[in-house]
Write an enzyme that holds these catalytic residues in place. Structure first.
Site, short mmCIF file in Angstrom:
data_model
loop_
_atom_site.label_atom_id
_atom_site.label_comp_id
_atom_site.label_asym_id
_atom_site.label_seq_id
_atom_site.Cartn_x
_atom_site.Cartn_y
_atom_site.Cartn_z
N GLY A 192 -0.30 -1.25 4.47
CA GLY A 192 -1.17 -0.24 5.07
C GLY A 192 -2.04 -0.85 6.16
O GLY A 192 -1.81 -1.96 6.65
N THR A 197 -9.75 3.16 -1.94
CA THR A 197 -9.92 1.89 -1.23
C THR A 197 -11.41 1.58 -1.10
O THR A 197 -12.23 2.50 -1.03
CB THR A 197 -9.28 2.03 0.17
OG1 THR A 197 -7.88 2.10 0.00
CG2 THR A 197 -9.64 0.90 1.11
N THR A 232 -10.73 3.96 5.74
CA THR A 232 -9.97 4.34 4.55
C THR A 232 -9.22 5.62 4.83
O THR A 232 -9.72 6.50 5.54
CB THR A 232 -10.88 4.49 3.31
OG1 THR A 232 -10.08 4.94 2.22
CG2 THR A 232 -12.02 5.48 3.54
N ARG A 270 5.66 -2.15 1.61
CA ARG A 270 4.80 -1.34 2.49
C ARG A 270 3.45 -2.05 2.72
O ARG A 270 2.84 -2.59 1.81
CB ARG A 270 4.55 0.02 1.85
CG ARG A 270 3.75 1.00 2.72
CD ARG A 270 2.34 1.18 2.22
NE ARG A 270 1.59 2.16 2.99
CZ ARG A 270 0.27 2.33 2.90
NH1 ARG A 270 -0.42 1.59 2.06
NH2 ARG A 270 -0.35 3.22 3.63
N GLY A 288 -2.94 4.95 5.77
CA GLY A 288 -3.00 3.75 6.60
C GLY A 288 -2.12 3.77 7.83
O GLY A 288 -2.48 3.20 8.86
N1 ASP Z 1 -5.78 2.82 3.87
C1 ASP Z 1 -5.18 2.48 2.60
C2 ASP Z 1 -3.70 2.25 2.80
O1 ASP Z 1 -3.10 2.95 3.57
C3 ASP Z 1 -5.37 3.52 1.56
C4 ASP Z 1 -6.74 4.10 1.46
O2 ASP Z 1 -7.61 3.81 2.25
O3 ASP Z 1 -6.99 4.87 0.55
O4 ASP Z 1 -3.16 1.40 2.14
#
Ligand code: ASP
Length: 312
Positions: free
Chosen positions: A210, A180, A230, A208, A233
């Site tokens: 996040g 991310t 990040t 879904r 999520g």
């Molecule tokens: N936070 C992001 C999600 O859950 C994923 C990530 O940060 O890598 O979609």
């Protein structure tokens, strides 16, 4: 004083084993983002435009999990989330599960500028973005061979007898780091902004959402601090993690203590990840409790970058 910090995702368990063959490309991209947008900030660009441009550049790097090169959902497609917030007046914009635009963060920024509504999802968000001039792209354009291979690995692991939803070894190996992207900035006028963009997590189920597009969970900015998160999520949603940094600071914590404390909150509920933040005085914090977090900052013309525990 101006400042900028960026991340390209956090992930991994266990000790840091050093950079992979793909990491120089990620580092070169982050260095370019920091020097380009850092200069623009010095020349008077505002924080909201700075974080939008920084995230657009990160979305265009196929090795990060946002825009082109986003990870694939359970169904094998790309669905992307992004959000942005402006500290000065709390204006915000967010898109959820968009599938055919090159720059989800610009779509979120257009929503912020428009003022109402704050969040848009799926086909309507795509159409709104395209109508406001954002480049339309195909799923074929967004999906890279690297992500197809990671998805196949995930699929094979899932079909093994006895595998469970928690069996994420296929998803979290080094090259499949979550990836991310995010940026936080302080501009010449003392204003703060934060932006975050993602393809989510490999193999995510249809529908879904996040933390990334949720204001207060993955992204937050007010007059004191700007935050981009990040990691897994669901834990960041359940703790309103990005907003919690601001609450902790209002209660007297400095930025490092506040960021560390949210990682302690998300940790016990499966929230492995990291956070970047900048405060109104230009202090920057970038902690993580995973093996690595792609990260860097620009401050008074100085650039620092890191992947593993130490800056490089
Ligand atoms: N936070 C992001 C999600 O859950 C994923 C990530 O940060 O890598 O979609």
């Amino acid at each position: 004083m101006v400042g900028l910090a960026i991340h390209g995702g956090a992930g991994g368990d266990g000790p840091w084993k050093g950079p992979t063959d793909l990491d120089p490309q990620r580092i070169a991209c982050m260095r370019n983002v920091l020097s380009t947008i850092g200069d623009l900030l010095e020349n008077g660009i505002d924080a909201t435009e700075a974080v939008t441009l920084a995230v657009e550049m990160l979305e265009d790097e196929p090795l990060f999990n946002a825009g082109i090169g986003s990870v694939l959902s359970a169904e094998g497609g790309v669905t992307m989330d992004a959000s942005i917030m402006q500290g000065e007046d709390g204006a915000a914009g967010s898109v959820v599960n968009v599938t055919k635009i090159r720059h989800p963060i610009r779509a979120a920024e257009k929503i912020l500028q428009n003022g109402w509504p704050v969040m848009m999802n799926s086909a309507a968000a795509d159409e709104n973005a395209i109508a406001s001039g954002i480049e339309e792209v195909s799923q074929e354009w967004l999906i890279t061979d690297l992500r197809k291979a990671q998805w196949q690995k995930w699929k094979n692991a899932k079909s093994k007898p006895g595998s469970t939803d928690e069996d994420d070894s296929a998803v979290l190996d080094h090259d499949a780091e979550m990836g991310t992207v995010g940026a936080v900035a302080l501009d010449k006028f003392g204003n703060l902004a934060a932006a975050t963009s993602t393809g989510g997590m490999t193999g995510k189920p249809p529908g879904r959402i996040g933390d990334t597009p949720i204001i207060g969970a993955g992204t937050w900015a007010d007059k004191n601090v700007a935050v981009s998160c990040t990691g897994v999520g669901e834990a960041f949603i359940r703790t309103c993690a990005a907003h919690e940094v601001s609450v902790q600071m209002r209660n007297g914590c400095d930025i490092n203590t506040a960021c560390d404390s949210i990682l302690k909150l998300v940790g016990p509920i499966g929230g492995r990840g990291g956070v970047i933040a900048i405060d109104k005085d230009g202090n920057i914090s970038m902690p993580f409790q995973t093996t690595l977090m792609y990260r860097g900052y620009w401050h008074d013309g100085k650039i620092e970058l890191g992947i593993g525990p130490d800056l490089i």
